[in-house]
Design an enzyme around this catalytic site. Structure first.
Site, mmCIF file in Angstrom:
data_model
loop_
_atom_site.group_PDB
_atom_site.id
_atom_site.type_symbol
_atom_site.label_atom_id
_atom_site.label_comp_id
_atom_site.label_asym_id
_atom_site.label_seq_id
_atom_site.Cartn_x
_atom_site.Cartn_y
_atom_site.Cartn_z
ATOM 1 N N GLN A 10 0.831 -1.201 0.000
ATOM 2 C CA GLN A 10 0.000 0.000 0.000
ATOM 3 C C GLN A 10 0.867 1.253 0.000
ATOM 4 O OE1 GLN A 10 -3.296 -0.723 2.512
ATOM 5 N NE2 GLN A 10 -3.948 1.399 2.593
ATOM 6 N N SER A 90 4.172 -6.429 2.626
ATOM 7 C CA SER A 90 2.862 -6.283 3.272
ATOM 8 C C SER A 90 1.755 -6.803 2.347
ATOM 9 C CB SER A 90 2.640 -4.822 3.673
ATOM 10 O OG SER A 90 1.449 -4.672 4.417
ATOM 11 N N LEU A 91 0.868 -5.937 1.867
ATOM 12 C CA LEU A 91 -0.171 -6.365 0.921
ATOM 13 C C LEU A 91 0.431 -7.131 -0.252
ATOM 14 C CD1 LEU A 91 -3.064 -6.228 -0.384
ATOM 15 C CD2 LEU A 91 -2.219 -4.166 -1.530
ATOM 16 N N ARG A 115 -9.376 -8.188 4.585
ATOM 17 C CA ARG A 115 -8.204 -7.805 5.373
ATOM 18 C C ARG A 115 -8.199 -6.301 5.634
ATOM 19 N NH1 ARG A 115 -2.859 -6.013 3.733
ATOM 20 N NH2 ARG A 115 -1.179 -6.799 5.082
ATOM 21 N N HIS A 199 0.342 -3.257 11.044
ATOM 22 C CA HIS A 199 1.385 -4.212 11.444
ATOM 23 C C HIS A 199 1.812 -4.099 12.908
ATOM 24 C CE1 HIS A 199 1.765 -5.873 7.461
ATOM 25 N NE2 HIS A 199 1.901 -4.657 6.963
ATOM 26 N N GLN A 248 0.723 -11.735 9.984
ATOM 27 C CA GLN A 248 1.329 -10.603 9.273
ATOM 28 C C GLN A 248 0.602 -9.293 9.542
ATOM 29 O OE1 GLN A 248 0.335 -8.928 5.850
ATOM 30 N NE2 GLN A 248 2.042 -9.574 4.563
#
Length: 312
Positions: A10, A90-91, A115, A199, A248
């Site tokens: 992102q 991440s994503l 998510r 996170h 995660q």
């Protein structure tokens, strides 16, 4: 040569991020299938925005995954060789797992929308935030966070490159950590314009909801190894992937260790596949000996395919 593909997270999204691929049949097909899965015109949002709608977390995550995966599908369709391994920031880990056949595209976009909703709702807007700390080593950043906490949460969440760590937690604690980081000699300590402390351990409720969702989501063993953000392991077991993806959401992204693991595995070339070039810069700082390329336009796709060793 050994090739890895990495997928951005992102922040790399932009209105028009697939416009250069307009009319490309494979890209159009990916966008159409993602739109059908979500029951909305994702293509129009990607192409025309508006930016404030695209930048809403619940829209960003499926849109960015779709764009990144579409570029990867175009690369394969035009004769690109399959990479030896993958990862995503991440994503981007979901984009990598989709490219590796773990998720179908339809399940991937639905999962990342869930998510996004879970992450956004875990902490009310205004309670938490994130900040980038530049120019301090990891241990100093950890110490600053411990000192700044004062009973609240603030912790390192993205180890992006040497001297670049993102922290997250309660707004006040993050602001205190920025002040302490500046006093400790940080080049910059900048609060980021984000809607949640992604996170951080404050997102454990999101991780729990995501675990329940992933348990019901069809998944396959990966056809290409994907190094996980949380533990820097390429998991083959589907249940292990489910567990690590849930973790995660509320765990730090170990990007430096991920790239170093690729280097240790003999990777010579890394392709950032998706909008922007954020990961290119990070990888150059982490592992300067690795050749870094990117696919975010027809021109850059052609350049990768013209590089020796990239055609199947």
């Amino acid at each position: 040569m050994k090739v890895a593909f990495v997928f951005p997270g992102q922040g790399s999204q932009s209105v028009g991020m697939l416009n250069d691929f307009e009319g490309h049949p494979v890209v159009s097909d990916v966008v159409a299938r993602a739109s059908e899965a979500l029951g909305e015109d994702l293509g129009q949002l990607i192409a025309q925005g508006p930016a404030e709608t695209l930048n809403l977390t619940v829209n960003t995550q499926p849109a960015l995954l779709t764009a990144s995966y579409a570029m990867y599908a175009a690369y394969l369709a035009e004769g690109g060789r399959k990479p030896d391994m993958m990862a995503g920031h991440s994503l981007g880990e979901y984009s990598a797992l989709t490219a590796a056949g773990v998720f179908s595209l339809a399940d991937a976009v639905k999962t990342v929308r869930f998510r996004a909703q879970a992450m956004q709702s875990a902490v009310p807007v205004g309670i938490g935030t994130m900040a980038a700390i530049l120019g301090l080593d990891d241990d100093t950043v950890c110490g600053v966070c411990e000192q700044a906490a004062e009973g609240e949460v603030v912790e390192p969440v993205n180890y992006n490159s040497p001297g670049q760590v993102v922290i997250a937690g309660h707004k006040g604690a993050v602001e205190r950590a920025c002040q302490l980081a500046s006093q400790a000699g940080a080049r910059r300590a900048l609060v980021l314009p984000v809607s949640a402390p992604f996170h951080s351990s404050l997102l454990r409720p999101a991780a729990e909801r995501l675990a329940e969702q992933l348990a019901q989501t069809p998944m396959n063993a990966p056809t290409i190894p994907v190094i996980a953000n949380v533990d820097v392991v390429a998991h083959e077991d589907v249940d292990a992937i489910r567990r690590i993806l849930a973790l995660q959401a509320a765990s730090s992204v170990q990007w430096v260790k991920t790239i170093l693991a690729m280097q240790e595995a003999g990777v010579t070339h890394i392709v950032e596949c998706g909008p922007g070039r954020v990961l290119n810069g990070l990888i150059r700082r982490i592992a300067p000996s690795i050749t870094v390329l990117n696919i975010n336009s027809k021109e850059s796709l052609a350049a990768v395919l013209d590089t020796d060793g990239f055609r199947a």
